[in-house]
Design a protein around this motif. Sequence first.
Motif, PDB file in Angstrom:
ATOM      1  N   PRO A   6       0.791  -1.240   0.000  1.00  0.00           N
ATOM      2  CA  PRO A   6       0.000   0.000   0.000  1.00  0.00           C
ATOM      3  C   PRO A   6       0.819   1.284   0.000  1.00  0.00           C
ATOM      4  O   PRO A   6       0.451   2.256  -0.666  1.00  0.00           O
ATOM      5  N   TYR A  12      -2.213   0.144  -8.806  1.00  0.00           N
ATOM      6  CA  TYR A  12      -2.478   0.166  -7.361  1.00  0.00           C
ATOM      7  C   TYR A  12      -3.979  -0.040  -7.115  1.00  0.00           C
ATOM      8  O   TYR A  12      -4.592   0.615  -6.265  1.00  0.00           O
ATOM      9  N   TRP A  23      -6.370  -1.769  -5.648  1.00  0.00           N
ATOM     10  CA  TRP A  23      -6.701  -2.716  -4.577  1.00  0.00           C
ATOM     11  C   TRP A  23      -8.191  -3.047  -4.524  1.00  0.00           C
ATOM     12  O   TRP A  23      -8.572  -4.213  -4.430  1.00  0.00           O
ATOM     13  N   ILE A  48      -5.579 -10.184  -1.324  1.00  0.00           N
ATOM     14  CA  ILE A  48      -4.350  -9.412  -1.455  1.00  0.00           C
ATOM     15  C   ILE A  48      -3.462  -9.681  -0.245  1.00  0.00           C
ATOM     16  O   ILE A  48      -3.913  -9.602   0.895  1.00  0.00           O
ATOM     17  N   CYS A  74      -0.567  -8.146   1.752  1.00  0.00           N
ATOM     18  CA  CYS A  74       0.028  -6.821   1.860  1.00  0.00           C
ATOM     19  C   CYS A  74       1.402  -6.852   2.516  1.00  0.00           C
ATOM     20  O   CYS A  74       1.655  -7.621   3.438  1.00  0.00           O
ATOM     21  N   ALA A 103      -3.476   2.056   2.955  1.00  0.00           N
ATOM     22  CA  ALA A 103      -4.506   1.257   2.291  1.00  0.00           C
ATOM     23  C   ALA A 103      -5.902   1.861   2.474  1.00  0.00           C
ATOM     24  O   ALA A 103      -6.727   1.838   1.563  1.00  0.00           O
ATOM     25  N   CYS A 133      -5.372  -7.985   5.051  1.00  0.00           N
ATOM     26  CA  CYS A 133      -4.274  -8.195   4.100  1.00  0.00           C
ATOM     27  C   CYS A 133      -2.911  -8.181   4.785  1.00  0.00           C
ATOM     28  O   CYS A 133      -1.938  -8.673   4.224  1.00  0.00           O
TER      29      CYS A 133
END
Length: 553
Positions: free
Chosen positions: A411, A434, A436, A446, A448, A466, A494
């Motif tokens: 993120p 990006y 998400w 996802i 992270c 995020a 995530c």
Amino acid sequence: MRLTTLMLALAAALPAAANAAAIVDNANGYTLNAAGKLVKFTALAYDDAGRIIAVGSSKAVAAKAPAGAARIDMQGKTVLPGLIDAHGHVFGLGEVATSADLYSPATLAAALQAVAVFSKANPQRAWVMGKGWNQEIWKLGRFPTAAELDAVVADRPAVMERVDGHAIWVNSKALQLAGVTRETPDPAGGKIERDAQGNATGILVDGAMDLVNKVLPAPTEAESRGALDGALALMAKMGLTGAHDAGIGVREDRLFRDYADHGKLTTRIYAMIGDTTADFDQLSKQGPMQSYANGLYALSAVKLYSDGALGSRGAALIAPYSDAPHTHGLLFYKNEEMLAKMEKAMKAGYQVNVHAIGDAGNHQILDAYAALLKKYPAAAAQRHRIEHAQVVTLADIPRFKELGIIPSMQPTHATSDQNMAEQRVGPQRIKGAYAWHTFLKQGSKIACGSDFPIESPNPLAGIHAAVTRQDGSGMPAGGWYKNEAMTLTQAFRCFTLDAAYAARQEKEVGSLEAGKWADFIVTDADLFKVPAADIGKITVLQTWVAGKEVYKR
């Protein structure tokens, strides 16, 4: 980000209590359940092996706890599952403390001053090393040069790594030792930046970095151990009970096992073997290792690279860069070469995790996964990944879900890249960058991470990015492409359960449930009640791994 001073201070021995059964009580606890839903608890109990026995109310947990279990009173503080960084570079994080800090300087002049001070303070070093420069922040409109570096370090070779790790800035001495002249061709997957006369300017991108790296002296045993000590101390302070190390070799594997054997591995490490070359051949002789030393270490994945980074224009794009129409970036390998590397790892039973930043890099890797998973359908169980999945065509995003490929994303890359990303790819391609929310909406999980030391290893800064799509100073107002933000629960997932899933460890870690390891953190504020703008300011007070306290503020 300034890690150097902090890491040196943290590298002292960490507290470690002997394992004993215990009840963690009077907690403001949050976890995810097996379905990934957020639930609250006030107590949890774990046995003398560090495995959770029960989670819930104080009364219910006390009834299941073993007789004589110690009681740890949390005094109403917030308790969360230990956070997991799904993509970092552990030894690179540790090396920040022993390099010139170029993360902080806001101008080229300040960066050169930092190198000069470091060089003067370290006369014993044969090579002057630095990390973290970013010409975009300096607003130069160009890369720095060897001549500029020569002005502060002329007596020794100097190598300064760009913030993304995909370019180095070197002085003339380093170019000379590497044998780089105007006749040196660009190596495969790399670029030597040149002036109008064809002379190397001192910037080597991606594959060209190897020209210097091959003449760099290897770290000593003491330097490697110092780097690992510093990284582990910092990760514990940040509340990281797990980290996926994106690319290791024989040296790092040996140290991880040694630290695990001697109770010094205070963050669980899920390691990826870097490439399928000599180190892979040696490390893969016994096949994938999913758990070592009670799950403290795993070596069952391989890390490959399809392209470079956006900031240095090494990321491979299908159409030319919007701000540099003469280049598409760099694919490191032809399609058949990339496929062969992925097949070698997949056939040996390893999870295949490929770095892909540009839309051409992501497309190449998705095509390769489609071909290989058709050939080896059972290999889908390894939960293969694309690391970064940063700029993806809108047509390719659904293929992640169709093929079962996990997007492993960072993120804070979005909030750090907002100053140049749209200039690089333009207003249309940025819609798949990006992205998400788009990935989550289609059902992708996802994983992270941060890509530390490129970004801060603080996972709470990642959760903040995020949720808000803003950097640490709250910019831009309202968030950058806020339509692609995560909800708070999604961001929490995530960095916990879905990061664990991406390592095939969701039955062991990632949430606080009976049977899992007692990996948890205590914080000074309630993640689910503070204003979103303050998430990155939350401080970790304690970090526990398998029922042992490995950090206390």
